[in-house]
Scaffold this motif. Structure first.
Motif, PDB file in Angstrom:
ATOM      1  N   UNK A  57       0.826  -1.204   0.000  1.00 38.41           N
ATOM      2  CA  UNK A  57       0.000   0.000   0.000  1.00 38.41           C
ATOM      3  C   UNK A  57       0.862   1.257   0.000  1.00 38.41           C
ATOM      4  N   UNK A  58       1.804   1.322   0.949  1.00 38.52           N
ATOM      5  CA  UNK A  58       2.668   2.494   1.004  1.00 38.52           C
ATOM      6  C   UNK A  58       3.504   2.649  -0.242  1.00 38.52           C
ATOM      7  N   UNK A  59       4.101   1.559  -0.719  1.00 33.88           N
ATOM      8  CA  UNK A  59       4.987   1.616  -1.876  1.00 33.88           C
ATOM      9  C   UNK A  59       4.224   1.944  -3.160  1.00 33.88           C
ATOM     10  N   UNK A  60       3.090   1.272  -3.372  1.00 37.77           N
ATOM     11  CA  UNK A  60       2.313   1.558  -4.568  1.00 37.77           C
ATOM     12  C   UNK A  60       1.789   2.982  -4.597  1.00 37.77           C
ATOM     13  N   UNK A  61       1.341   3.467  -3.437  1.00 42.04           N
ATOM     14  CA  UNK A  61       0.842   4.842  -3.357  1.00 42.04           C
ATOM     15  C   UNK A  61       1.947   5.849  -3.662  1.00 42.04           C
ATOM     16  N   UNK A  62       3.132   5.590  -3.118  1.00 42.19           N
ATOM     17  CA  UNK A  62       4.279   6.473  -3.374  1.00 42.19           C
ATOM     18  C   UNK A  62       4.603   6.538  -4.864  1.00 42.19           C
ATOM     19  N   UNK A  63       4.728   5.373  -5.471  1.00 40.99           N
ATOM     20  CA  UNK A  63       5.142   5.331  -6.871  1.00 40.99           C
ATOM     21  C   UNK A  63       4.113   6.010  -7.771  1.00 40.99           C
TER      22      UNK A  63
ATOM     23  N   UNK B 290     -12.466   5.307   6.642  1.00 45.73           N
ATOM     24  CA  UNK B 290     -13.421   4.523   5.854  1.00 45.73           C
ATOM     25  C   UNK B 290     -12.694   3.809   4.716  1.00 45.73           C
ATOM     26  N   UNK B 291     -11.541   4.339   4.296  1.00 46.32           N
ATOM     27  CA  UNK B 291     -10.872   3.869   3.085  1.00 46.32           C
ATOM     28  C   UNK B 291     -10.228   2.507   3.301  1.00 46.32           C
ATOM     29  N   UNK B 292     -10.224   1.719   2.255  1.00 43.85           N
ATOM     30  CA  UNK B 292      -9.617   0.392   2.302  1.00 43.85           C
ATOM     31  C   UNK B 292      -8.108   0.453   2.372  1.00 43.85           C
ATOM     32  N   UNK B 293      -7.549   1.567   1.919  1.00 39.20           N
ATOM     33  CA  UNK B 293      -6.108   1.660   1.725  1.00 39.20           C
ATOM     34  C   UNK B 293      -5.728   3.110   1.467  1.00 39.20           C
ATOM     35  N   UNK B 294      -4.440   3.387   1.620  1.00 44.35           N
ATOM     36  CA  UNK B 294      -3.935   4.696   1.192  1.00 44.35           C
ATOM     37  C   UNK B 294      -4.083   4.819  -0.322  1.00 44.35           C
ATOM     38  N   UNK B 295      -3.938   3.679  -1.015  1.00 44.97           N
ATOM     39  CA  UNK B 295      -4.077   3.698  -2.469  1.00 44.97           C
ATOM     40  C   UNK B 295      -5.442   4.170  -2.929  1.00 44.97           C
ATOM     41  N   UNK B 296      -6.494   3.800  -2.204  1.00 46.38           N
ATOM     42  CA  UNK B 296      -7.840   4.290  -2.539  1.00 46.38           C
ATOM     43  C   UNK B 296      -7.897   5.811  -2.445  1.00 46.38           C
ATOM     44  N   UNK B 297      -7.284   6.353  -1.401  1.00 44.82           N
ATOM     45  CA  UNK B 297      -7.277   7.806  -1.219  1.00 44.82           C
ATOM     46  C   UNK B 297      -6.439   8.497  -2.292  1.00 44.82           C
ATOM     47  N   UNK B 298      -5.299   7.921  -2.649  1.00 44.62           N
ATOM     48  CA  UNK B 298      -4.469   8.518  -3.698  1.00 44.62           C
ATOM     49  C   UNK B 298      -5.203   8.481  -5.041  1.00 44.62           C
ATOM     50  N   UNK B 299      -5.948   7.424  -5.287  1.00 46.25           N
ATOM     51  CA  UNK B 299      -6.772   7.366  -6.494  1.00 46.25           C
ATOM     52  C   UNK B 299      -7.746   8.546  -6.535  1.00 46.25           C
ATOM     53  N   UNK B 300      -8.422   8.797  -5.419  1.00 43.49           N
ATOM     54  CA  UNK B 300      -9.361   9.922  -5.380  1.00 43.49           C
ATOM     55  C   UNK B 300      -8.641  11.261  -5.489  1.00 43.49           C
ATOM     56  N   UNK B 301      -7.466  11.357  -4.870  1.00 47.06           N
ATOM     57  CA  UNK B 301      -6.652  12.573  -5.002  1.00 47.06           C
ATOM     58  C   UNK B 301      -6.311  12.825  -6.469  1.00 47.06           C
ATOM     59  N   UNK B 302      -5.892  11.798  -7.172  1.00 42.89           N
ATOM     60  CA  UNK B 302      -5.502  11.969  -8.577  1.00 42.89           C
ATOM     61  C   UNK B 302      -6.709  12.284  -9.463  1.00 42.89           C
ATOM     62  N   UNK B 303      -7.866  11.767  -9.120  1.00 39.55           N
ATOM     63  CA  UNK B 303      -9.080  12.154  -9.855  1.00 39.55           C
ATOM     64  C   UNK B 303      -9.364  13.641  -9.667  1.00 39.55           C
ATOM     65  N   UNK B 304      -9.201  14.113  -8.426  1.00 38.85           N
ATOM     66  CA  UNK B 304      -9.405  15.547  -8.162  1.00 38.85           C
ATOM     67  C   UNK B 304      -8.365  16.389  -8.873  1.00 38.85           C
ATOM     68  N   UNK B 305      -7.130  15.908  -8.904  1.00 40.26           N
ATOM     69  CA  UNK B 305      -6.056  16.630  -9.591  1.00 40.26           C
ATOM     70  C   UNK B 305      -6.314  16.677 -11.095  1.00 40.26           C
ATOM     71  N   UNK B 306      -6.798  15.581 -11.642  1.00 39.80           N
ATOM     72  CA  UNK B 306      -7.136  15.543 -13.074  1.00 39.80           C
ATOM     73  C   UNK B 306      -8.196  16.573 -13.410  1.00 39.80           C
ATOM     74  N   UNK B 307      -9.211  16.681 -12.567  1.00 40.87           N
ATOM     75  CA  UNK B 307     -10.255  17.682 -12.812  1.00 40.87           C
ATOM     76  C   UNK B 307      -9.698  19.091 -12.674  1.00 40.87           C
TER      77      UNK B 307
ATOM     78  N   UNK C 263      -3.937  -1.072  -3.554  1.00 40.77           N
ATOM     79  CA  UNK C 263      -5.293  -1.435  -3.143  1.00 40.77           C
ATOM     80  C   UNK C 263      -5.453  -2.944  -3.011  1.00 40.77           C
ATOM     81  N   UNK C 264      -4.906  -3.693  -3.959  1.00 37.95           N
ATOM     82  CA  UNK C 264      -5.031  -5.154  -3.908  1.00 37.95           C
ATOM     83  C   UNK C 264      -4.388  -5.729  -2.655  1.00 37.95           C
ATOM     84  N   UNK C 265      -3.204  -5.259  -2.296  1.00 35.07           N
ATOM     85  CA  UNK C 265      -2.512  -5.836  -1.146  1.00 35.07           C
ATOM     86  C   UNK C 265      -3.166  -5.455   0.169  1.00 35.07           C
ATOM     87  N   UNK C 266      -3.633  -4.214   0.298  1.00 34.39           N
ATOM     88  CA  UNK C 266      -4.187  -3.797   1.586  1.00 34.39           C
ATOM     89  C   UNK C 266      -5.629  -4.255   1.793  1.00 34.39           C
ATOM     90  N   UNK C 267      -6.245  -4.765   0.744  1.00 33.58           N
ATOM     91  CA  UNK C 267      -7.571  -5.370   0.906  1.00 33.58           C
ATOM     92  C   UNK C 267      -7.475  -6.891   1.013  1.00 33.58           C
TER      93      UNK C 267
END
Length: 355
Positions: A39-45, A149-166, A185-189
């Motif tokens: 989770x930490x490594x995937x989110x960082x990358x 509420x989030x399953x992972x830091x990766x879920x939050x980074x996904x939402x962050x990147x969606x906001x950044x894209x907009x 997300x896969x590993x932390x779930x």
């Protein structure tokens, strides 16, 4: 500061304060907790790739080495082990405008980086940002998004990147970004089987696969890559598990001698804890590992409404309701005795451990 709220997803505009601070920086350091995981490594990358594409000077500096089964992530972005004795590494931290901590909400999870982060804040006004999903965050960051509420830091980074894209009106999800987030997300779930795997998480996973994440290859690289020493350690560990208190508790202690005999490393213990809950009657599983420096690492897993983060909190640790951990600053003999007494008390009277 955005505090944890159960049962929702952050809206794009709620990411605005963190995005503002992140985009103001030119030199950005990303880091995660000691003994890093998927989770930490995937989110960082994922975040590093996007920030680099936006023209930022980005580096990933972690307090401990990347476990072998996650080193394929470095094909997309370099992950460096922070060496506090290296002047170059220290300068990289102290000269950064922004540091982003991912998948941890306690400052001491940064290990050897933290004193230099403190110095950088005092010296040059570095901004510290935190993106996490664990319980009971510590108020140390300039901006913290900690949503349990989030399953992972990766879920939050996904939402962050969606906001950044907009915000930027440009695409940020490349195949490499998608694959890194899928790892997170896969590993932390637990491969999409843990309780926080909401319908939204499945939709995210599908979107990431559509964008280029190779789900089968990711799984194979992470879970089918045991080294011979790790396999030997697993065999030795499985014969050493104790089932206590009429099946309520499963217990395993891994000594430095066991690591030496099998030629295995500390990170090889990470996959073992899941076996401790394989007995249906077990309510609370404990894995203890003797560290080289004399301290003792403890990992907890539980079923149902057994809030093991409260048990971990007593010893300065933390985590999730059903998965948590801590580090004892004393010998394994003492740690085992103290912890077993407390585990038994905790199962009988969990309220006595509540803050």
């Amino acid at each position: 500061m955005i505090l944890p709220v159960q049962g929702r997803t952050l809206k794009n505009d709620e990411w605005t304060p963190l995005i503002d601070l992140m985009l103001e920086g030119e030199q950005i350091v990303l880091t995660t907790h000691e003994n890093s995981d998927g989770d930490g490594l995937g989110s960082e990358v994922a975040l590093a790739l996007v920030l680099k594409a936006l023209g930022k000077e980005v580096s990933i500096l972690n307090p401990t080495h990347v476990p072998p089964n996650y080193r394929f992530l470095m094909d997309s972005f370099q992950i460096t082990h922070f060496d506090p004795s290296s002047e170059e590494a220290v300068a990289e931290v102290t000269l950064a405008d922004v540091l982003v901590l991912l998948d941890a909400n306690l400052h001491d999870r940064m290990g050897s980086l933290w004193p230099h982060v403190e110095f950088a804040r005092e010296l040059g006004g570095m901004k510290v940002l935190c993106i996490d999903h664990h319980l009971e965050p510590e108020d140390f960051a300039d901006m913290m998004v900690c949503e349990n509420y989030a399953s992972s830091a990766g879920e939050l980074v996904y939402d962050l990147l969606r906001a950044l894209r907009e915000r930027l009106r440009q695409e940020v999800f490349t195949p490499a970004v998608a694959e890194a987030l899928y790892v997170a997300i896969m590993t932390d779930t637990g491969s999409f089987r843990f309780p926080k795997t909401s319908p939204y998480v499945y939709r995210i996973a599908g979107d990431l696969v559509e964008r280029g994440a190779d789900a089968a290859l990711v799984y194979d690289r992470i879970y089918n890559s045991l080294t011979p020493p790790a396999l030997k350690l697993l065999g030795l560990a499985l014969t050493s598990i104790s089932i206590l208190d009429d099946g309520d508790i499963s217990w395993l202690f891994i000594s430095q001698e066991m690591l030496r005999l099998t030629g295995s490393k500390l990170f090889d213990t990470d996959l073992i804890v899941s076996y401790l809950l394989s007995v249906p009657s077990v309510r609370l599983a404990v894995l203890m590992v003797e560290m080289k420096d004399g301290r003792t690492k403890a990992s907890f897993r539980s079923r149902g409404s057994v809030w093991v983060n409260q048990l971990a909190k007593k010893y300065g640790g933390g985590g999730h309701m059903n998965a948590a951990g801590c580090l004892f600053p004393f010998s394994s003999d003492k740690a085992q005795k103290v912890l077993l007494d407390d585990v038994r008390l905790f199962l009988k009277n969990p309220e006595s451990f509540s803050s």
